[in-house]
Write a protein that holds these residues in place. Structure first.
Motif, PDB file in Angstrom:
ATOM      1  N   HIS A 138     -53.051 -29.448  13.175  1.00  0.00           N
ATOM      2  CA  HIS A 138     -54.142 -30.327  12.734  1.00  0.00           C
ATOM      3  C   HIS A 138     -54.565 -31.282  13.842  1.00  0.00           C
ATOM      4  CE1 HIS A 138     -50.858 -33.225  11.088  1.00  0.00           C
ATOM      5  NE2 HIS A 138     -51.443 -33.876  12.090  1.00  0.00           N
ATOM      6  N   PHE A 141     -56.658 -35.392  10.321  1.00  0.00           N
ATOM      7  CA  PHE A 141     -55.776 -34.785   9.319  1.00  0.00           C
ATOM      8  C   PHE A 141     -56.428 -33.515   8.781  1.00  0.00           C
ATOM      9  CE2 PHE A 141     -52.964 -38.630   8.074  1.00  0.00           C
ATOM     10  CZ  PHE A 141     -51.873 -38.081   8.729  1.00  0.00           C
ATOM     11  N   ASN A 142     -57.080 -32.766   9.664  1.00  0.00           N
ATOM     12  CA  ASN A 142     -57.698 -31.498   9.269  1.00  0.00           C
ATOM     13  C   ASN A 142     -56.636 -30.419   9.293  1.00  0.00           C
ATOM     14  OD1 ASN A 142     -60.831 -31.964   9.209  1.00  0.00           O
ATOM     15  ND2 ASN A 142     -60.005 -33.149  10.928  1.00  0.00           N
ATOM     16  N   GLU A 143     -56.135 -30.125   8.103  1.00  0.00           N
ATOM     17  CA  GLU A 143     -55.030 -29.191   7.981  1.00  0.00           C
ATOM     18  C   GLU A 143     -55.542 -27.743   8.013  1.00  0.00           C
ATOM     19  OE1 GLU A 143     -52.302 -30.381   8.497  1.00  0.00           O
ATOM     20  OE2 GLU A 143     -51.533 -31.830   7.045  1.00  0.00           O
ATOM     21  N   THR A 158     -50.386 -31.143   4.399  1.00  0.00           N
ATOM     22  CA  THR A 158     -49.407 -30.067   4.211  1.00  0.00           C
ATOM     23  C   THR A 158     -48.012 -30.675   4.090  1.00  0.00           C
ATOM     24  OG1 THR A 158     -49.036 -29.830   6.590  1.00  0.00           O
ATOM     25  CG2 THR A 158     -50.721 -28.404   5.614  1.00  0.00           C
ATOM     26  N   THR A 161     -46.743 -31.569   7.533  1.00  0.00           N
ATOM     27  CA  THR A 161     -47.196 -32.866   8.049  1.00  0.00           C
ATOM     28  C   THR A 161     -46.424 -33.998   7.383  1.00  0.00           C
ATOM     29  OG1 THR A 161     -49.394 -32.042   8.576  1.00  0.00           O
ATOM     30  CG2 THR A 161     -49.204 -34.411   8.189  1.00  0.00           C
ATOM     31  N   THR A 182     -60.150 -38.169   6.325  1.00  0.00           N
ATOM     32  CA  THR A 182     -60.144 -37.854   7.757  1.00  0.00           C
ATOM     33  C   THR A 182     -61.535 -37.495   8.260  1.00  0.00           C
ATOM     34  OG1 THR A 182     -59.193 -36.400   9.455  1.00  0.00           O
ATOM     35  CG2 THR A 182     -59.534 -35.406   7.293  1.00  0.00           C
ATOM     36  N   GLN A 217     -59.513 -21.183  11.454  1.00  0.00           N
ATOM     37  CA  GLN A 217     -59.130 -22.270  10.550  1.00  0.00           C
ATOM     38  C   GLN A 217     -57.617 -22.406  10.448  1.00  0.00           C
ATOM     39  OE1 GLN A 217     -62.816 -22.306   7.359  1.00  0.00           O
ATOM     40  NE2 GLN A 217     -60.902 -21.318   6.784  1.00  0.00           N
ATOM     41  N   TRP A 219     -55.571 -22.633  12.829  1.00  0.00           N
ATOM     42  CA  TRP A 219     -55.161 -23.643  13.809  1.00  0.00           C
ATOM     43  C   TRP A 219     -56.406 -24.498  14.115  1.00  0.00           C
ATOM     44  CZ3 TRP A 219     -50.082 -24.124  14.752  1.00  0.00           C
ATOM     45  CH2 TRP A 219     -49.271 -23.039  14.472  1.00  0.00           C
ATOM     46  N   PRO A 220     -56.649 -25.534  13.296  1.00  0.00           N
ATOM     47  CA  PRO A 220     -57.921 -26.276  13.390  1.00  0.00           C
ATOM     48  C   PRO A 220     -58.243 -26.803  14.797  1.00  0.00           C
ATOM     49  CG  PRO A 220     -56.734 -26.873  11.404  1.00  0.00           C
ATOM     50  CD  PRO A 220     -55.809 -25.989  12.189  1.00  0.00           C
TER      51      PRO A 220
END
Ligand code: F6R
Length: 257
Positions: A138, A141-143, A158, A161, A182, A217, A219-220
């Motif tokens: 991330h 906080f883009n999971e 997640t 995290t 986020t 997506q 692995w952002p």
């Protein structure tokens, strides 16, 4: 991406601060995007040192945090705005009201997120954004699984995290919030430049995917492959899974020669 692999966190901090100072020299009223977590602490200490030495001023700077937990009391020690005050903005000459963060407390969190995105746009965008990376890839906080064009939004953290961040909550994963607000990947990508920092073996897989994996997506952080101004600062451990590590070192040395 410009990639530097160096031996100490102090060197990472110095290079990151140099990049921010460069932006400051060309635009003293720049807009600064801030990350929390352990990775940027040495950078913030270095910026404070330079401020105290009269080398940089934050008097005209506005800052925008990447993210905020949802569900913590506003005065919680680990709240991200409190973190940023403690580590940077409360230690330099940034005027009251110049530091911003997503609102994790308002009644309508979605509307609060939308307004935050609008506020960044109204500033003319972020000039330079500080980034770290989660072990699951991330940024902000883009999971994994979220859109690579998302705007500021409410998100779910997640378990990975929450496990990683339990160290800030006396090791208690149940004390780590489940939700956050986020900046989205699209919001982050709008920033004019990025300075990215990662240290330690725990980040090695995510760093490998970010630099050498396919954009996805899952692995952002791979979205950054589509940004043309990203300075990536790594220690040897974080760089340890990179297939072309030696080549990146050669490029860095030759470009600076
Ligand atoms: C924090 C943030 C996160 C962190 C990441 C790494 O504002 O946006 O993406 O950068 O979780 O955290 P540390 O540096 O604590 O390993």
């Amino acid at each position: 991406m410009r990639i530097a692999i160096v031996s100490t966190p102090e060197e990472i901090a110095r290079l990151a601060a140099d990049r921010i100072e460069e932006v400051y020299r060309s635009k003293p009223d720049f807009v600064l995007g801030l990350a929390t977590g352990s990775s940027p602490i040495c950078l913030y200490d270095e910026l404070v040192r330079r401020y105290e030495a009269g080398e940089i001023s934050f008097a005209k700077v506005r800052s925008y945090n990447l993210d905020e937990y949802v569900g913590l009391p506003k005065d919680h020690f680990e709240g991200y705005m409190n973190f940023i005050r403690r580590h940077l903005v409360g230690r330099v000459d940034m005027p009251e009201g110049a530091a911003h963060g997503p609102d994790g407390w308002c009644e309508d969190l979605d509307e609060g997120a939308r307004l935050y995105d609008e506020a960044i746009k109204a500033e003319g965008g972020i000039d330079i954004q500080v980034l770290g990376i989660g072990s699951d890839g991330h940024i902000g906080f883009n999971e994994p699984g979220g859109s690579l064009t998302s705007r500021t939004h409410v998100g779910v953290l997640t378990e990975q995290t929450r496990r990683d961040n339990a160290r800030f909550f006396d090791g208690d994963i149940d004390a780590v919030p489940t939700h956050c607000v986020t900046q989205g990947i699209g919001t982050i990508m709008d920033s004019k430049a990025h300075v990215f920092m990662a240290t330690g073996k725990g980040k090695a897989r995510a760093v490998k995917e970010m630099i050498e994996g396919g954009v996805s997506q899952r692995w952002p952080a791979t979205a950054l492959q589509y940004h043309d101004d990203v300075l990536v600062l790594l220690d040897e451990d974080a760089a340890s899974e990179l297939e072309l590590k030696d080549f990146y070192k050669e490029v860095w040395e030759k470009e600076r020669a």
